[in-house]
Design a protein around this motif. Structure first.
Motif, PDB file in Angstrom:
ATOM      1  N   PRO A  36      -4.067  15.078 -13.228  1.00 52.10           N
ATOM      2  CA  PRO A  36      -5.392  15.347 -13.792  1.00 52.10           C
ATOM      3  C   PRO A  36      -5.803  14.403 -14.912  1.00 52.10           C
ATOM      4  O   PRO A  36      -6.977  14.337 -15.269  1.00 52.10           O
ATOM      5  CB  PRO A  36      -5.259  16.777 -14.323  1.00 52.10           C
ATOM      6  N   ALA A  37      -4.859  13.667 -15.497  1.00 50.53           N
ATOM      7  CA  ALA A  37      -5.175  12.792 -16.615  1.00 50.53           C
ATOM      8  C   ALA A  37      -4.290  11.565 -16.562  1.00 50.53           C
ATOM      9  O   ALA A  37      -3.269  11.539 -15.869  1.00 50.53           O
ATOM     10  CB  ALA A  37      -4.988  13.529 -17.948  1.00 50.53           C
ATOM     11  N   GLY A  38      -4.673  10.538 -17.305  1.00 53.23           N
ATOM     12  CA  GLY A  38      -3.886   9.324 -17.347  1.00 53.23           C
ATOM     13  C   GLY A  38      -4.282   8.338 -16.262  1.00 53.23           C
ATOM     14  O   GLY A  38      -5.113   8.630 -15.387  1.00 53.23           O
ATOM     15  N   GLU A  39      -3.698   7.152 -16.328  1.00 49.90           N
ATOM     16  CA  GLU A  39      -4.016   6.092 -15.377  1.00 49.90           C
ATOM     17  C   GLU A  39      -3.154   6.209 -14.121  1.00 49.90           C
ATOM     18  O   GLU A  39      -2.016   6.664 -14.166  1.00 49.90           O
ATOM     19  CB  GLU A  39      -3.785   4.726 -16.026  1.00 49.90           C
ATOM     20  N   ASN A  40      -3.726   5.781 -12.994  1.00 53.88           N
ATOM     21  CA  ASN A  40      -2.960   5.713 -11.756  1.00 53.88           C
ATOM     22  C   ASN A  40      -2.158   4.420 -11.728  1.00 53.88           C
ATOM     23  O   ASN A  40      -2.386   3.505 -12.517  1.00 53.88           O
ATOM     24  CB  ASN A  40      -3.892   5.772 -10.550  1.00 53.88           C
ATOM     25  N   SER A  41      -1.234   4.335 -10.808  1.00 50.08           N
ATOM     26  CA  SER A  41      -0.418   3.136 -10.597  1.00 50.08           C
ATOM     27  C   SER A  41      -0.003   3.122  -9.139  1.00 50.08           C
ATOM     28  O   SER A  41      -0.210   4.098  -8.401  1.00 50.08           O
ATOM     29  CB  SER A  41       0.817   3.155 -11.505  1.00 50.08           C
ATOM     30  N   VAL A  42       0.575   2.018  -8.695  1.00 49.79           N
ATOM     31  CA  VAL A  42       1.079   1.957  -7.323  1.00 49.79           C
ATOM     32  C   VAL A  42       2.102   3.067  -7.096  1.00 49.79           C
ATOM     33  O   VAL A  42       2.103   3.740  -6.052  1.00 49.79           O
ATOM     34  CB  VAL A  42       1.698   0.573  -7.044  1.00 49.79           C
ATOM     35  N   GLU A  43       2.961   3.280  -8.078  1.00 50.43           N
ATOM     36  CA  GLU A  43       4.005   4.303  -7.939  1.00 50.43           C
ATOM     37  C   GLU A  43       3.414   5.706  -7.867  1.00 50.43           C
ATOM     38  O   GLU A  43       3.853   6.532  -7.047  1.00 50.43           O
ATOM     39  CB  GLU A  43       4.991   4.205  -9.106  1.00 50.43           C
ATOM     40  N   SER A  44       2.416   5.992  -8.727  1.00 49.62           N
ATOM     41  CA  SER A  44       1.835   7.345  -8.714  1.00 49.62           C
ATOM     42  C   SER A  44       1.057   7.591  -7.424  1.00 49.62           C
ATOM     43  O   SER A  44       1.090   8.692  -6.866  1.00 49.62           O
ATOM     44  CB  SER A  44       0.929   7.542  -9.936  1.00 49.62           C
ATOM     45  N   VAL A  45       0.360   6.563  -6.937  1.00 50.47           N
ATOM     46  CA  VAL A  45      -0.378   6.709  -5.671  1.00 50.47           C
ATOM     47  C   VAL A  45       0.591   6.917  -4.519  1.00 50.47           C
ATOM     48  O   VAL A  45       0.356   7.748  -3.628  1.00 50.47           O
ATOM     49  CB  VAL A  45      -1.278   5.475  -5.435  1.00 50.47           C
ATOM     50  N   ALA A  46       1.698   6.178  -4.521  1.00 50.63           N
ATOM     51  CA  ALA A  46       2.700   6.359  -3.475  1.00 50.63           C
ATOM     52  C   ALA A  46       3.245   7.782  -3.492  1.00 50.63           C
ATOM     53  O   ALA A  46       3.448   8.402  -2.436  1.00 50.63           O
ATOM     54  CB  ALA A  46       3.834   5.353  -3.670  1.00 50.63           C
ATOM     55  N   GLY A  47       3.451   8.316  -4.689  1.00 52.19           N
ATOM     56  CA  GLY A  47       3.931   9.691  -4.800  1.00 52.19           C
ATOM     57  C   GLY A  47       2.951  10.695  -4.221  1.00 52.19           C
ATOM     58  O   GLY A  47       3.350  11.708  -3.632  1.00 52.19           O
ATOM     59  N   VAL A  48       1.652  10.437  -4.366  1.00 52.81           N
ATOM     60  CA  VAL A  48       0.637  11.329  -3.810  1.00 52.81           C
ATOM     61  C   VAL A  48       0.595  11.216  -2.292  1.00 52.81           C
ATOM     62  O   VAL A  48       0.612  12.226  -1.565  1.00 52.81           O
ATOM     63  CB  VAL A  48      -0.750  11.002  -4.408  1.00 52.81           C
ATOM     64  N   LEU A  49       0.552   9.984  -1.782  1.00 54.09           N
ATOM     65  CA  LEU A  49       0.391   9.786  -0.344  1.00 54.09           C
ATOM     66  C   LEU A  49       1.630  10.173   0.451  1.00 54.09           C
ATOM     67  O   LEU A  49       1.544  10.450   1.648  1.00 54.09           O
ATOM     68  CB  LEU A  49       0.014   8.332  -0.068  1.00 54.09           C
ATOM     69  N   GLU A  50       2.799  10.197  -0.208  1.00 56.62           N
ATOM     70  CA  GLU A  50       4.027  10.635   0.478  1.00 56.62           C
ATOM     71  C   GLU A  50       3.927  12.069   0.961  1.00 56.62           C
ATOM     72  O   GLU A  50       4.649  12.479   1.880  1.00 56.62           O
ATOM     73  CB  GLU A  50       5.230  10.497  -0.463  1.00 56.62           C
ATOM     74  N   LYS A  51       3.014  12.862   0.380  1.00 63.81           N
ATOM     75  CA  LYS A  51       2.815  14.249   0.799  1.00 63.81           C
ATOM     76  C   LYS A  51       2.070  14.333   2.128  1.00 63.81           C
ATOM     77  O   LYS A  51       2.060  15.388   2.775  1.00 63.81           O
ATOM     78  CB  LYS A  51       2.040  15.015  -0.272  1.00 63.81           C
ATOM     79  N   PHE A  52       1.438  13.209   2.532  1.00 63.86           N
ATOM     80  CA  PHE A  52       0.600  13.232   3.729  1.00 63.86           C
ATOM     81  C   PHE A  52       0.976  12.165   4.753  1.00 63.86           C
ATOM     82  O   PHE A  52       0.704  12.324   5.938  1.00 63.86           O
ATOM     83  CB  PHE A  52      -0.874  13.010   3.343  1.00 63.86           C
ATOM     84  N   LEU A  53       1.612  11.078   4.310  1.00 65.22           N
ATOM     85  CA  LEU A  53       1.878   9.944   5.187  1.00 65.22           C
ATOM     86  C   LEU A  53       3.335   9.503   5.067  1.00 65.22           C
ATOM     87  O   LEU A  53       3.976   9.725   4.028  1.00 65.22           O
ATOM     88  CB  LEU A  53       0.966   8.770   4.818  1.00 65.22           C
ATOM     89  N   PRO A  54       3.858   8.827   6.100  1.00 62.47           N
ATOM     90  CA  PRO A  54       5.235   8.306   6.030  1.00 62.47           C
ATOM     91  C   PRO A  54       5.273   7.006   5.222  1.00 62.47           C
ATOM     92  O   PRO A  54       5.378   5.908   5.764  1.00 62.47           O
ATOM     93  CB  PRO A  54       5.582   8.075   7.503  1.00 62.47           C
ATOM     94  N   VAL A  55       5.214   7.134   3.942  1.00 60.47           N
ATOM     95  CA  VAL A  55       5.221   5.966   3.069  1.00 60.47           C
ATOM     96  C   VAL A  55       6.642   5.423   2.951  1.00 60.47           C
ATOM     97  O   VAL A  55       7.579   6.172   2.662  1.00 60.47           O
ATOM     98  CB  VAL A  55       4.680   6.328   1.664  1.00 60.47           C
TER      99      VAL A  55
END
Length: 427
Positions: A145-164
């Protein structure tokens, strides 16, 4: 050259009272026009080349700005990942493009920074057109909900939906932990001397210190601990006024920089004087706008274009407003600074102290001072009291780092054993 670039000459102001004179009636009519035009602009934005839609499938990702770049980098390691929507113009929202994106989607994850603007817009469209798509993002906790995104944080989100499958980072030796270094006032900063003078002058008295936006916000750090509030530019003056009404038996200080005084502090002082508020205004005048780039302000005598102009006097403004007690002193003169604070603390009404000493970035530093190790008793008083980063310990004794010391002389005035002196530095 302007014509070659397709830049049209400025037309100047065109009189149109129905547009520019906003009476209640014209405000109402213009509001209607605004609401009528918003969908049309949104329709145009749906064809804007930087609002991009690509891919296919039942899963979608909506994103914007730098988060889109991070997302693309993660998707590079996913293969096919469904639909991808990049938003460049969120208001008015490109509704038609977003509807094409939502068509046939079961789930969407929205990756954006700051407020969930795109997420709210997509949820609104799903409700408006009764779409079954489930929107995930900040609101349901899928994305931080707060703070900056990063490649690592985005990967952590997409791992819930895609085979990253992000590439493994090479194993490197663990580096030693970095020393903790909180932001501090620079060595030789006159604000340190100002805060310290107020602190020592009021020892044992109940006081609240309202701060503001600038280098001097760092006055909240230990060992000074002299900033109790910081909200927005000019709020130091107004917050002190409100607190004084609640606690009239407490001394209320308002710390404000010279540039902030000109930007948004004057109106608060007018209000304080007019309403006969009992506060002590402390203007920290270092002759620049130090924290945000050293740009000039009305008190520097130089315009933004580098032209010389007449300085606007802070003290004359205060006199014109009606502040009757105004003291001007150099905070690096410790005894005079303490005396000024004590005098102001014994008065009533709105009284002002202008601590005037230039930022160290604006002047040539003096010769660094030095510690006489024979006189130094290892009491650490200099370190505990002012927290200057140029003062360190070596073998239990205080030591001055010459590459940091600007020769401001504050430490020479507070050492109880007179172990710090300019004369030693000259030897």
């Amino acid at each position: 050259l302007r014509e070659a670039k397709g830049i049209r000459p400025a037309e100047g102001f065109r009189k149109d009272t129905s547009r520019w004179v906003i009476f209640p009636r014209t405000s109402y009519l213009n509001h209607i026009k605004l609401e009528e035009n918003a969908p049309k602009i949104g329709q145009d934005f749906s064809g804007y080349r930087f609002n991009q839609l690509e891919g296919e499938g039942t899963f979608g990702i909506a994103t914007a700005g730098i988060s889109a770049t991070y997302t693309r980098e993660v998707l590079h390691h996913c293969g096919k990942a469904g639909k991808f929507l990049k938003i460049a113009t969120a208001n008015p929202f490109p509704e038609a493009l977003a509807l094409r994106f939502l068509e046939g989607l079961e789930k969407v994850v929205v990756i954006e920074e700051l407020d969930p603007v795109i997420e709210n817009a997509l949820i609104h469209l799903c409700g408006k057109y009764h779409l079954p798509t489930v929107i995930h993002g900040k609101l349901d906790g899928t994305v931080q909900p707060a703070g900056e995104n990063s490649v690592e944080s985005v990967a952590g989100v997409l791992e819930k939906f895609l085979p990253v499958q992000m590439p493994k980072k090479p194993e490197l030796p663990t580096p030693p932990p970095l020393p903790v270094r909180p932001p501090v006032l620079c060595a030789g900063c006159p604000h340190r001397a100002s805060f310290y003078a107020v602190k020592k002058a009021l020892k044992g008295r109940k006081a609240v210190f309202c701060g503001d936006i600038g280098c001097y916000t760092l006055g909240n750090a230990q060992p000074l601990d002299m900033t109790d509030t910081c909200l927005c530019m000019g709020a130091d003056v107004t917050m002190a006024q409100g607190m004084q009404r609640i606690e009239p038996d407490t001394l209320h200080f308002s710390f404000i920089g010279d540039s902030t005084f000109f930007a948004s502090g004057i109106t608060g002082v007018v209000n304080a004087v007019y309403n006969q508020t009992d506060i002590i205004l402390v203007v920290l005048d270092n002759s620049t706008t130090a924290m945000t780039g050293h740009q000039p302000h009305p008190g520097t005598g130089v315009t933004m274009m580098g032209e010389v102009s007449n300085c606007i006097s802070i003290e004359k403004i205060l006199e014109a407003i009606g502040v009757r007690s105004i003291q001007i002193t150099d905070p690096l003169d410790y005894a005079a600074a303490v005396a000024a604070v004590q005098k102001a603390a014994g008065e009533t009404g709105v009284r002002a102290i202008i601590f005037r000493s230039p930022c160290i970035a604006k002047i040539k530093p003096a010769a660094p001072v030095c510690v006489d190790t024979e006189k130094c008793t290892s009491c650490k008083f200099c370190i505990r009291e002012i927290g200057c980063p140029a003062i360190t310990l070596s073998g239990g004794k205080a030591q001055i780092e010459p590459s940091l010391c600007t020769g401001c002389g504050l430490c020479t005035q507070i050492c109880p054993f007179h172990a710090i002196d300019r004369k030693e530095a000259a030897k």
